[in-house]
Design a protein around this motif. Structure first.
Motif, PDB file in Angstrom:
ATOM      1  N   THR A  24       1.069  -1.201   0.010  1.00 29.99           N
ATOM      2  CA  THR A  24       0.082   0.033  -0.152  1.00 29.99           C
ATOM      3  C   THR A  24       0.719   1.272   0.041  1.00 29.99           C
ATOM      4  N   MET A  48      -4.768   8.273   7.142  1.00 31.34           N
ATOM      5  CA  MET A  48      -4.783   6.813   6.677  1.00 31.34           C
ATOM      6  C   MET A  48      -4.266   7.093   5.379  1.00 31.34           C
ATOM      7  N   ILE A  52      -4.597   2.031   1.760  1.00 31.05           N
ATOM      8  CA  ILE A  52      -4.947   0.993   2.609  1.00 31.05           C
ATOM      9  C   ILE A  52      -6.429   1.189   2.643  1.00 31.05           C
ATOM     10  N   SER A 145      -9.247   3.488  12.117  1.00 32.34           N
ATOM     11  CA  SER A 145      -7.998   3.545  12.761  1.00 32.34           C
ATOM     12  C   SER A 145      -8.071   4.092  13.981  1.00 32.34           C
ATOM     13  N   THR A 210      -6.738  -0.469  11.069  1.00 34.88           N
ATOM     14  CA  THR A 210      -5.461  -0.478  11.038  1.00 34.88           C
ATOM     15  C   THR A 210      -4.950  -0.060  12.417  1.00 34.88           C
ATOM     16  N   ARG A 212      -0.660   0.227  14.958  1.00 39.99           N
ATOM     17  CA  ARG A 212       0.536  -0.331  15.163  1.00 39.99           C
ATOM     18  C   ARG A 212       0.793   0.225  16.620  1.00 39.99           C
ATOM     19  N   ARG A 241      -5.174 -11.269  10.468  1.00 38.04           N
ATOM     20  CA  ARG A 241      -4.200 -10.346  10.777  1.00 38.04           C
ATOM     21  C   ARG A 241      -3.242 -10.184   9.850  1.00 38.04           C
ATOM     22  N   ALA A 244      -0.302  -4.072   6.178  1.00 38.31           N
ATOM     23  CA  ALA A 244      -0.422  -2.817   5.212  1.00 38.31           C
ATOM     24  C   ALA A 244       1.178  -2.334   5.284  1.00 38.31           C
ATOM     25  N   HIS A 281       5.416  -0.994   8.491  1.00 39.69           N
ATOM     26  CA  HIS A 281       3.999  -1.705   8.318  1.00 39.69           C
ATOM     27  C   HIS A 281       2.956  -1.140   9.490  1.00 39.69           C
ATOM     28  N   GLU A 282       1.898  -1.297   9.084  1.00 38.56           N
ATOM     29  CA  GLU A 282       0.774  -1.285  10.131  1.00 38.56           C
ATOM     30  C   GLU A 282       0.088  -2.561  10.175  1.00 38.56           C
ATOM     31  N   ASP A 283      -0.233  -2.931  11.477  1.00 37.10           N
ATOM     32  CA  ASP A 283      -0.926  -4.325  11.478  1.00 37.10           C
ATOM     33  C   ASP A 283      -2.586  -3.793  10.881  1.00 37.10           C
ATOM     34  N   VAL A 284      -3.119  -4.865  10.217  1.00 40.18           N
ATOM     35  CA  VAL A 284      -4.319  -4.798   9.749  1.00 40.18           C
ATOM     36  C   VAL A 284      -5.300  -6.015  10.443  1.00 40.18           C
TER      37      VAL A 284
END
Length: 307
Positions: A24, A48, A52, A145, A210, A212, A241, A244, A281-284
């Motif tokens: 992304t 954001m 994403i 988020s 999203t 982190r 999980r 992104a 990255h970010e957790d999704v």
């Protein structure tokens, strides 16, 4: 900074659980927004990435579906929804940002977006009293988020001296925004929001969040685990999980796109002997609403999801 990227096997075992990676950040955030969003959008301290939201909308909805963002900020989720032929509805606590979200939706319509969108001003912890009752059970997808607070985001002006500014969601006098709560208060408020969203979701509907972790006074704040716990308490089922990327993929490697704040924090930590690394990255965190009213057995807060 360049980090190696290891691909999944070409013929993975379908019974195994694998990490889904969303590419992304092939383009930077400013490039993704250029011309698609009004210039005032850059004022928000925590935007954001449009890619994403667009990826989540493409993956979990069909044209004509309704997409909800209960903390929509400048309206990124809504803009990407209407451009994709979906309808979008958002809730935003602060009028400064909801006004910009309105402007972004008008801009999207002028650009030919076919979906319909709207923003409701109010506190999303009471979302059921804000959204028309006729929409209960009609939402296909929630994308949002939680706020990270002023320790993570902001703007930098470069002149004779470095000026770090505008890192707050408001002037600091109104503490109603979840960004000003501690982690427990944030998680509790977010659970209230997700609980309200669950009543608006159709059976089998999806929630994409999203998040982190970040460090505060040297301690790791595990926001993703808190979000998973909030979703479970809201009656949602963790199903995936994913990751992104906030870095570009170039020739099989990750090229980080750190903010000034990340760079400053990492440099200070390394100078003090702490081996911190840039965030790539970010957790999704993906949840679904059960198809029936029967609740599945839940795991303990912080567990579940697919990695």
């Amino acid at each position: 900074m360049v980090v190696s990227l290891v691909a999944e096997p070409s013929n993975p075992d379908p019974r195994a659980q694998h990490l889904s990676v969303w590419a992304t950040a092939q383009r930077t955030g400013p490039v993704q927004r250029r011309g698609r969003y009004v210039p005032e959008s850059t004022a928000h301290p925590a935007r954001m990435l449009p890619a994403i939201a667009a990826h989540a909308i493409a993956a979990y909805t069909n044209p004509g579906d309704l997409v909800l963002d209960p903390m929509c900020g400048i309206g990124t989720t809504l803009v990407e929804a209407v451009h994709a032929g979906r309808d979008g509805i958002g809730v935003e606590y602060e009028s400064r940002w909801s006004d910009i979200a309105d402007a972004n939706l008008r801009h999207a319509r002028q650009q030919g977006a076919t979906g319909r969108g709207g923003v409701i001003r109010g506190d999303a912890t009471a979302i059921q009293s804000l959204v028309p009752a006729a929409l209960a059970g009609q939402v296909a997808l929630v994308v949002t988020s939680p706020p990270y607070g002023p320790t993570v985001h902001g703007h930098v002006a470069v002149g004779d001296e470095l000026d770090v500014r505008d890192n707050r969601y408001n002037d600091g006098s109104d503490k109603g925004n979840l960004a000003y709560r501690d982690l427990t208060g944030l998680a509790d408020g977010f659970a209230d929001i997700l609980r309200g969203c669950a009543t608006l979701l159709r059976p089998g509907g999806t929630v994409v969040v999203t998040a982190r972790p970040w460090r505060k006074r040297g301690e790791l704040v595990d926001l993703p685990s808190a979000v998973i716990g909030a979703g479970v308490r809201a009656g949602l089922v963790p199903t995936e999980r994913c990751v992104a990327l906030l870095a570009a993929v170039r020739d099989g490697q990750l090229v980080a796109r750190p903010s000034f704040f990340q760079l400053r924090s990492v440099r200070k930590a390394r100078a003090a002997g702490t081996p911190m690394h840039l965030i790539a990255h970010e957790d999704v965190l993906i949840f679904t609403k059960p198809e029936s009213s029967v609740q599945l057995p839940s795991t303990a807060d912080g567990a579940g999801g697919r990695r």
